[in-house]
Motif scaffolding. Structure first.
Motif, short mmCIF file in Angstrom:
data_model
loop_
_atom_site.label_atom_id
_atom_site.label_comp_id
_atom_site.label_asym_id
_atom_site.label_seq_id
_atom_site.Cartn_x
_atom_site.Cartn_y
_atom_site.Cartn_z
N SER A 140 0.81 -1.22 0.00
CA SER A 140 0.00 0.00 0.00
C SER A 140 0.84 1.27 0.00
O SER A 140 0.37 2.33 -0.41
N ALA A 141 2.11 1.17 0.44
CA ALA A 141 2.97 2.34 0.50
C ALA A 141 4.07 2.32 -0.55
O ALA A 141 4.62 3.38 -0.89
N VAL A 142 4.39 1.16 -1.09
CA VAL A 142 5.55 1.03 -1.97
C VAL A 142 5.40 1.85 -3.24
O VAL A 142 6.36 2.52 -3.68
N THR A 143 4.23 1.85 -3.85
CA THR A 143 4.06 2.59 -5.11
C THR A 143 4.32 4.08 -4.90
O THR A 143 5.03 4.71 -5.69
N ALA A 144 3.77 4.65 -3.84
CA ALA A 144 3.98 6.07 -3.56
C ALA A 144 5.44 6.34 -3.21
O ALA A 144 6.01 7.37 -3.62
N LEU A 145 6.06 5.44 -2.46
CA LEU A 145 7.48 5.61 -2.13
C LEU A 145 8.35 5.49 -3.37
O LEU A 145 9.34 6.21 -3.52
N ASP A 146 8.00 4.58 -4.28
CA ASP A 146 8.73 4.47 -5.54
C ASP A 146 8.74 5.80 -6.29
O ASP A 146 9.77 6.26 -6.79
N THR A 147 7.55 6.43 -6.37
CA THR A 147 7.42 7.70 -7.07
C THR A 147 8.25 8.79 -6.40
O THR A 147 8.92 9.58 -7.06
N LEU A 148 8.21 8.82 -5.05
CA LEU A 148 8.96 9.82 -4.31
C LEU A 148 10.45 9.63 -4.51
O LEU A 148 11.19 10.61 -4.74
N MET A 149 10.93 8.41 -4.41
CA MET A 149 12.36 8.15 -4.55
C MET A 149 12.88 8.54 -5.93
O MET A 149 14.03 8.97 -6.09
N ALA A 150 12.04 8.41 -6.94
CA ALA A 150 12.44 8.69 -8.32
C ALA A 150 12.28 10.15 -8.69
O ALA A 150 12.66 10.55 -9.80
N ALA A 151 11.72 10.98 -7.81
CA ALA A 151 11.45 12.38 -8.12
C ALA A 151 12.74 13.15 -8.38
O ALA A 151 13.77 12.88 -7.76
N ARG A 152 12.65 14.12 -9.28
CA ARG A 152 13.75 15.01 -9.60
C ARG A 152 13.21 16.45 -9.59
O ARG A 152 12.00 16.65 -9.51
N PRO A 153 14.09 17.45 -9.65
CA PRO A 153 13.62 18.84 -9.52
C PRO A 153 12.46 19.20 -10.42
O PRO A 153 11.54 19.93 -10.02
N GLU A 154 12.45 18.70 -11.65
CA GLU A 154 11.36 19.03 -12.57
C GLU A 154 10.03 18.41 -12.15
O GLU A 154 8.97 18.78 -12.67
N ASP A 155 10.06 17.47 -11.20
CA ASP A 155 8.84 16.82 -10.72
C ASP A 155 8.24 17.51 -9.49
O ASP A 155 7.17 17.11 -9.02
N ILE A 156 8.95 18.51 -8.94
CA ILE A 156 8.52 19.13 -7.69
C ILE A 156 7.25 19.95 -7.92
O ILE A 156 7.20 20.83 -8.77
N THR A 157 6.22 19.63 -7.15
CA THR A 157 4.98 20.41 -7.15
C THR A 157 4.81 21.04 -5.77
O THR A 157 5.02 22.22 -5.60
N GLY A 158 4.44 20.25 -4.77
CA GLY A 158 4.40 20.76 -3.41
C GLY A 158 5.78 20.72 -2.77
O GLY A 158 6.71 20.07 -3.27
N ARG A 159 5.91 21.41 -1.65
CA ARG A 159 7.21 21.49 -0.97
C ARG A 159 7.26 20.67 0.31
O ARG A 159 8.28 20.67 0.99
N LEU A 160 6.18 20.00 0.67
CA LEU A 160 6.11 19.26 1.93
C LEU A 160 6.02 17.76 1.65
O LEU A 160 5.24 17.33 0.79
N ILE A 161 6.83 16.99 2.35
CA ILE A 161 6.77 15.53 2.29
C ILE A 161 6.36 15.05 3.68
O ILE A 161 7.01 15.37 4.67
N LEU A 162 5.29 14.30 3.73
CA LEU A 162 4.73 13.87 5.01
C LEU A 162 4.66 12.35 5.05
O LEU A 162 3.97 11.72 4.25
N LEU A 163 5.42 11.76 5.97
CA LEU A 163 5.37 10.32 6.21
C LEU A 163 4.75 10.10 7.57
O LEU A 163 5.26 10.58 8.58
N HIS A 164 3.63 9.41 7.61
CA HIS A 164 2.93 9.20 8.88
C HIS A 164 2.57 7.74 9.04
O HIS A 164 2.42 6.99 8.07
N GLY A 165 2.45 7.32 10.28
CA GLY A 165 2.11 5.94 10.59
C GLY A 165 2.64 5.58 11.97
O GLY A 165 3.38 6.34 12.59
#
Length: 336
Positions: free
Chosen positions: A150-175
């Motif tokens: 349930s978390a891996v897909t979103a984490l995959d996207t985050l790990m692969a992000a580069r400057p051109e992918d930046i939209t918001g400035r906050l990363i929130l990991l909760h659990g």
């Protein structure tokens, strides 16, 4: 120069080293702050021995004289040191300093070595202090199997992000605690090492309560590569982002929001990564509003079937119906 009985020996060595600089006999001085010094480093140019040495609590300081230069090296706690050279010319001072500092290197960093800064406030209302360290951080692929699908897909996207992918400035990991949020953040620092400078704020409860401290951290220190983005990591920020944060924390939440989506953050390539044990439903709505978060990811325990696969058991007899956190799985594995 006069020395009283209460002058520390480091001060005596420093004064002796600076004497030729003060008198003009060696008018060129160069110095270096080293944050990670090998325990067996001499902090002296090759072939040079110290003329005076002093040791306190395992910290060695020494003074050495050359034909046209003087060097003083002061070791401090946590593996740091300061080296200063006075010489008859600037080129000679730089040459001797480089030779001494070169002995402090611990070798060529490996692929998993990532420079990380650690910020803390110094004194009441004082500016922040940044202590850089090189850390061995795991690549994402090495730990990817520790997280629920349930978390891996979103984490995959985050790990692969580069400057051109930046939209918001906050990363929130909760659990819940023990699910591997900190390890995921460490992997993020590894995956972003080429384009993002990573800083961990050790006292986040102070950061947004002290405007002076916040300013020093946000503006940062002079960097060799100013093209890099910066990622500020703030762990265990339950009180800062909880539903009652505005009432309980005063201006702290407002300053956080201003940094990620306001005037304070304008023109600054800064991202903020928060971890919290709070359920997303209990977070302040302003924190998770659309457009503010680059990623908002729940890192939950592994479901029972995934936990059983991770543990290598067929039926997961040792795992409850609600699954298990990563910390619980490691404990079960150790008990086998």
């Amino acid at each position: 120069m006069f020395f009283g009985g209460n002058v520390p020996m480091e001060g005596v060595l420093n004064a002796l080293a600076m004497e030729p600089f003060i008198t003009g006999a060696k008018p060129h001085a160069r110095a270096a702050e080293i944050t990670e010094v090998s325990p067996d480093a001499t902090l002296l140019p090759p072939g040079v021995t110290a003329d005076l040495t002093y040791e306190l609590d395992g910290r060695h300081s020494h003074l050495a004289y050359g034909p046209e230069w003087t060097l003083v090296a002061m070791r401090r706690r946590a593996g740091a040191a300061t080296v200063c050279v006075c010489a008859t010319s600037g080129d000679l001072a730089e040459e001797v300093l480089a030779a001494a500092v070169g002995t402090a290197r611990t070798g060529v960093p490996g692929e998993s070595a990532v420079p990380v800064g650690f910020w803390h406030v110094q004194g009441c209302g004082g500016a922040g202090v940044r202590a850089p360290r090189t850390m061995d951080l795991p690549p994402w692929q090495a730990i990817r199997g520790n997280y629920p699908r349930s978390a891996v897909t979103a984490l995959d996207t985050l790990m692969a992000a580069r400057p051109e992918d930046i939209t918001g400035r906050l990363i929130l990991l909760h659990g819940p605690a023990g699910t591997g949020k900190t390890t995921a953040v460490r992997a993020l620092a590894h995956e972003w090492r080429d384009w993002c400078q990573v800083d961990n704020v050790l006292d986040p409860e102070v950061l947004f309560a002290d405007p002076g401290y916040l300013t020093s951290v946000v503006l940062g220190e002079e960097r060799a590569d100013k093209r890099k983005w910066r990622l500020l990591i703030l762990e265990d920020c339950d009180e800062l982002v909880g539903a009652d944060a505005k009432r309980d924390s005063g201006q702290a939440l407002s300053r956080l929001l201003n940094l990620t989506d306001g005037l304070l953050g304008q023109g600054l390539d800064i991202l903020v990564c928060l971890t919290t044990n709070e359920n997303v439903a209990r977070l302040h709505p302003a924190v998770v509003r659309p457009g503010r978060c680059l990623a908002e990811i729940e890192v939950c325990p592994l479901p029972r079937d995934e936990a059983a696969t991770w543990l290598g058991t067929e039926n997961g007899a040792d795992i409850g119906a609600e699954g298990a956190t990563l910390a619980e799985l490691y404990r079960l594995r150790a008990a086998v």
